[in-house]
Design a protein around this motif. Structure first.
Motif, mmCIF file in Angstrom:
data_model
loop_
_atom_site.group_PDB
_atom_site.id
_atom_site.type_symbol
_atom_site.label_atom_id
_atom_site.label_comp_id
_atom_site.label_asym_id
_atom_site.label_seq_id
_atom_site.Cartn_x
_atom_site.Cartn_y
_atom_site.Cartn_z
ATOM 1 N N LEU A 189 22.633 23.561 -42.767
ATOM 2 C CA LEU A 189 21.382 22.831 -42.994
ATOM 3 C C LEU A 189 20.162 23.672 -42.615
ATOM 4 O O LEU A 189 19.118 23.589 -43.261
ATOM 5 C CB LEU A 189 21.396 21.528 -42.196
ATOM 6 N N PHE A 190 20.319 24.479 -41.588
ATOM 7 C CA PHE A 190 19.237 25.393 -41.212
ATOM 8 C C PHE A 190 18.891 26.294 -42.389
ATOM 9 O O PHE A 190 17.722 26.500 -42.719
ATOM 10 C CB PHE A 190 19.677 26.241 -40.008
ATOM 11 N N ALA A 191 19.927 26.829 -43.020
ATOM 12 C CA ALA A 191 19.701 27.757 -44.136
ATOM 13 C C ALA A 191 19.036 27.042 -45.306
ATOM 14 O O ALA A 191 18.181 27.609 -45.992
ATOM 15 C CB ALA A 191 21.020 28.390 -44.572
ATOM 16 N N VAL A 192 19.416 25.782 -45.535
ATOM 17 C CA VAL A 192 18.789 24.999 -46.608
ATOM 18 C C VAL A 192 17.309 24.802 -46.290
ATOM 19 O O VAL A 192 16.433 25.054 -47.129
ATOM 20 C CB VAL A 192 19.484 23.629 -46.754
ATOM 21 N N ASN A 193 17.020 24.343 -45.093
ATOM 22 C CA ASN A 193 15.627 24.110 -44.702
ATOM 23 C C ASN A 193 14.809 25.396 -44.759
ATOM 24 O O ASN A 193 13.697 25.429 -45.288
ATOM 25 C CB ASN A 193 15.590 23.520 -43.291
ATOM 26 N N GLU A 194 15.401 26.477 -44.242
ATOM 27 C CA GLU A 194 14.705 27.764 -44.242
ATOM 28 C C GLU A 194 14.414 28.209 -45.675
ATOM 29 O O GLU A 194 13.329 28.726 -45.978
ATOM 30 C CB GLU A 194 15.579 28.795 -43.523
ATOM 31 N N PHE A 195 15.379 27.983 -46.569
ATOM 32 C CA PHE A 195 15.195 28.352 -47.979
ATOM 33 C C PHE A 195 14.041 27.566 -48.592
ATOM 34 O O PHE A 195 13.177 28.127 -49.278
ATOM 35 C CB PHE A 195 16.489 28.080 -48.741
#
Lengths: 457, 457, 457
Positions: B159-165
């Protein structure tokens, strides 16, 4: 129950808030990014980003930063009941001092068109100045309130900047690692403060003025970090290239030699040959102090080793024989023995620097002479530089002793909440101190009982 | 005796082995050296070896690495019986998360021709993402099994990677030090997880949910390392040159100012003026969090100090007054107080970033505008960038809260070996815990007896 | 009371003074600044100061330096009564070894016109050689006097330099991170020394040969620092550019994978699934050892992870099953289990290096082949390089075992003050050990009483 005189509830917040608000206002009026940190100015210079000084100073800065906050902070945790204060007050006064030092050093030698320009080099210099304050803290450790320490830092940073200005800018002294500006200054300033604050009844706190097993282990963290990063400290603001490289190398060997002489002397001066943690924690670092001035010069590797070797010997002898005399005869209660770690080795470093400068030749330094001794490269005699170095030591001692005396009297004012003689070296005056751990045997029983209860229900 | 439900003998090895084998397979299929780490590709570029990004990022990476493993690890050792788990589980989940983050971040914004390219910048990003997981770990500290933590890391990294993206790649948000992506995300994710995992009977473990003297000293190691290296954290992935330099400088002053306001507030909010270690260990760091977004901007030194000053005040007030309310009213049991260190200061940082972006001008940034605000340099209004920043905060909060809730329910499945309410904050459930030391007096007697025996025989 | 045989009052000072004076004389005769540290020589080169190797090696050096002094030093503090000695003797012998290593390594492969040239690269190499001595120290930990350790270091450094010369200069072996030269050599040398020094009655000190809660916490400081900085260790002396970058990357992933397999195996091999601190402190580092030779090669990220994964498994199995056998059957008393952390993983690393070298192709390495495998770039077959790597392992094992045996017999001479079997693993033989802390409850009473008294008077 806390004595109302040492209650910090108003004194500490008011001091912190006033100081920080003044700092913010002065920064707002006076301080600007320098050409390497300002977006517009840097891009005007048309340099490659890789040439930004950040890449050539910041790793050294971080090593120095670790020395200031972990090194000094944990080195002073050796006292059995003063760990919170050692690392915590170190943290507080360092955080204040580095901001104030930015202003004072900038005011004395960093003004550009009425503004103080800051960047990684000013950060290193601010940390250096802070180091000097922390040395003085070592002399008064356990006997002062955080408000006294902040007041001390306020004045000491100012005087440090004056002395540094006289040496580096007026006289043209070389002292990149601060044997004089940092160590000698901080030590003698602190010694004078603790002299003025002399406590005749300090022996009432004597049982707390010693270490326990775990506190000595924590202190070793501080020692080892100081030791490891001292090559970065001495080389952090020397000229780029061979100068930084050589300074790190010289300091590395000075410290290694110092470590061997420290162990030797610690064992030799004990009647049963047992090593004393106080010596290991402190004297083994004297080689870094003593290489502070000459480290950037062509001291040669074996020259560095001789300096470190002597510094270790002097420092252990100081702890063993001189400190008791200073306390008994001169009434100087030097908690951490900063005279032995920073005072005498700092003077040694100044002398070594003066001698090494006095024998500098174009033949040895080649075109590198300009970097190390710009005055000699400009035509002055090497002996003149040597003389300047010697005079600088005298100036430093003078300002430190006089300044320390004045500040000591200021700190004596009975409004700063200093602890009584009976409760020195004690965290619980200024800190909420948690209880002790239950023994692990109790814990085990505890867990087993709980598990049994859970099974029963 | 260990309750079979918390016995990790099969659960932990199976989880670790499956996760690592999947990682290795996916790395084998998807991951390649980038142009700076691949022998053939680098030499094709015909650059000087000294231009390799290793020399301009790796020192920052190592500072970040220390923050992740020593900083977070030791910060959480403040609990009296949870030191092994704090530093040990921190170690385990960080080692997993950085591998998984390499894949997830690479998948979302590092693909080149179907392959994920890795080098020092991806290492920093992976450590950053790991930091977010460790913040969430702080919220659930003492109440979760290592298997639960690995499962949490698995989902949170994703989810971090999704938000960061969404923020960095879709919206064009600036957040180099992660006030939003790392701190706000990690804090609110963790708070939601701990809310879902609410334990009504946690007070049965209350006597272990506090510190002892030595555990507070160990925790200070974590605090000081986080504090010292935060300038490296915020500047680690900003643009080269003035940007990295300025970010480090801003963070340095923000933290220094924060430290003074923290000490002031800690003393002010205690009825007897005594400093509270919880505040010092945590709130003094809030200045780094709050400078995470605007640190790379032309925040000015005094602007940074104001931000840090406010962050320290907010954070101490949070610990003192808000945390008890969150626990009582909202049933949020936040062991380390991550809401006060990462949550509120993260939001403050996001707001400061939005405001600073909204007032950016070509006049102030010059040709450096391109580096900091490429969208504005491309013709967008500064207010548009400010709006994007504000929207990003909302997006981050949304994904964190929703994601945390879902993951919380997953972790509630009664198969992951979570500890019972009665034995929280306790190492001995998951670790072999050695006995206590004999007292040194016993030891001395011991040695003397042995020596006497030896002499007699 | 100290047994006169273990009294260090003359032995230690004499040893230290003689060694240091010899070092200073030899440095005076033989050692010079190299072209990057000498003021005149550097300026003759007409390079930009920014090209000085200081900027491309010194940050790596400092990371290695931390591993040597904090990493090894604190890793060994796990014993309950041996913290002073662990970190203190580590300090002493490292400070000696790095000086002696400068001479020995310089003598064998650093002479220029009859002089040894030194700079940051020689500093890294000296620290590397010192690491090997500290590995051997781990095998004999608790059972040797500081004088024995200095004598051991004297001989081991010499033999290390011989072995390194044969491998790197004569055979053309690649071993930048020292799987063979440092880890395999140090481990088997130390194991042979401890075999020769076998103590049949060591179980009389058995109650001290274990950890307590806080000593395990201190040891974790060492572990985590070693783990974090191992990427810097393996990459410190590889070629500049992609090589250093790739080596750091490979090591990072090898260590991460190793950590997961270590936790899995530690839990799996315990009957109640509880994690064992000995495994976490040691086996999690095996991934760094095992990537020591192949780290600079095109091992691929997933290849690195497989290596680390296997290293963790082997290492835990070694601690659990092999160490007891070595002690019972082969009479090898390996205090720290260096066979499991450095011995077997070192051999694994050597094998991985040989295989990876044997399959190297111009296609994979491109023009980078010259940097990694100069012999292959010069026309030799890759299989030849692989063969050289395998032979090097055999040579290393031979020199280590033979050398360790000889040095073991030297150390057996009854003149070096080794402790009796009954008082091993005990600080108080060689150190002044302070008493224990009063409990905090007593302290509180204490303070309250003092305050009451003060009010009364």
């Amino acid at each position: 129950m806390t004595d109302s005189a040492t209650n910090m509830r108003l004194k500490l917040p008011i001091t912190c808030f006033i100081l920080e608000i003044i700092l913010i206002i002065l920064f707002g009026v006076l301080v600007q990014y320098d050409k390497e940190t300002d977006a517009r100015e840097w891009h005007k210079l048309n340099h490659s980003d890789y040439e930004n000084d950040f890449y050539y100073r910041y790793p050294s800065f971080q090593d120095v930063h670790v020395m200031i906050f972990i090194g000094f902070g944990f080195l002073m945790t050796f006292l059995q009941r003063y760990g919170f204060s050692s690392v915590g007050f170190n943290f507080l006064i360092a955080a204040f001092a580095l901001q104030w030092a930015t202003l004072m050093q900038g005011f004395f030698h960093g003004m550009h068109g009425g503004k103080i320009h800051i960047g990684v080099e000013s950060m290193i210099n601010a940390d250096f100045c802070t180091g000097s304050v922390l040395i003085s803290f070592g002399a008064v450790l356990g006997k002062t309130s955080p408000v006294q320490l902040l007041i001390m830092a306020l004045f000491e940073v100012t005087l440090f900047a004056v002395n540094e200005f006289i040496l580096l800018s007026v006289l043209g002294t070389k002292d990149a690692g601060g044997s004089m500006t940092i160590h000698t200054f901080g030590a003698y300033f602190g010694l004078m403060v603790t002299r003025v604050l002399y406590r005749p009844n300090l022996d009432k706190s004597k049982h707390r003025n010693s270490s326990v097993y775990h506190s000595d282990m924590f202190a070793m963290i501080g020692t080892i970090y100081l030791w490891m990063f001292w090559p970065s400290f001495n080389s952090a603001i020397t000229a780029h290239g061979d100068d930084q490289h050589r300074t790190a190398l010289n300091t590395y060997y000075s410290l290694a030699a110092c470590t061997l002489s420290t162990y030797a002397m610690s064992s030799l001066t004990a009647h049963d040959g047992k090593l004393d943690m106080v010596h290991i924690q402190n004297a083994a670092l004297a080689g870094g102090v003593a290489a502070g001035t000459a480290g950037e010069m062509m001291l040669t590797p074996y020259g560095s080793m001789i300096v470190g070797f002597l510094a270790g010997i002097i420092s252990v002898l100081g702890f063993k024989y001189l400190s008791p005399i200073l306390e008994d005869k001169l009434k100087i209660q030097d908690t951490c023995g900063v005279h032995n770690l920073h005072g005498m080795p700092g003077i040694l470093g100044a002398i070594v620097g003066a001698v090494t400068a006095a024998v500098a030749t174009k033949d040895v330094y080649g075109d590198g002479l300009e970097d190390v001794f710009p005055m000699i490269a400009d035509g002055k005699e090497a002996s003149y530089q040597g003389g300047i170095q010697a005079i600088s030591l005298a100036v430093t001692l003078g300002i430190a002793l006089l300044g320390g005396a004045i500040v000591g009297f200021i700190l004596k004012l009975p409004i700063f909440g200093q602890p009584p003689d009976t409760i020195c070296f004690e965290d619980s005056i200024y800190w909420e101190v948690p209880g002790e751990e239950e023994s692990h045997e109790d814990q085990m029983t505890d867990v087993r009982t709980e598990e049994a209860e859970k099974l029963n229900c």
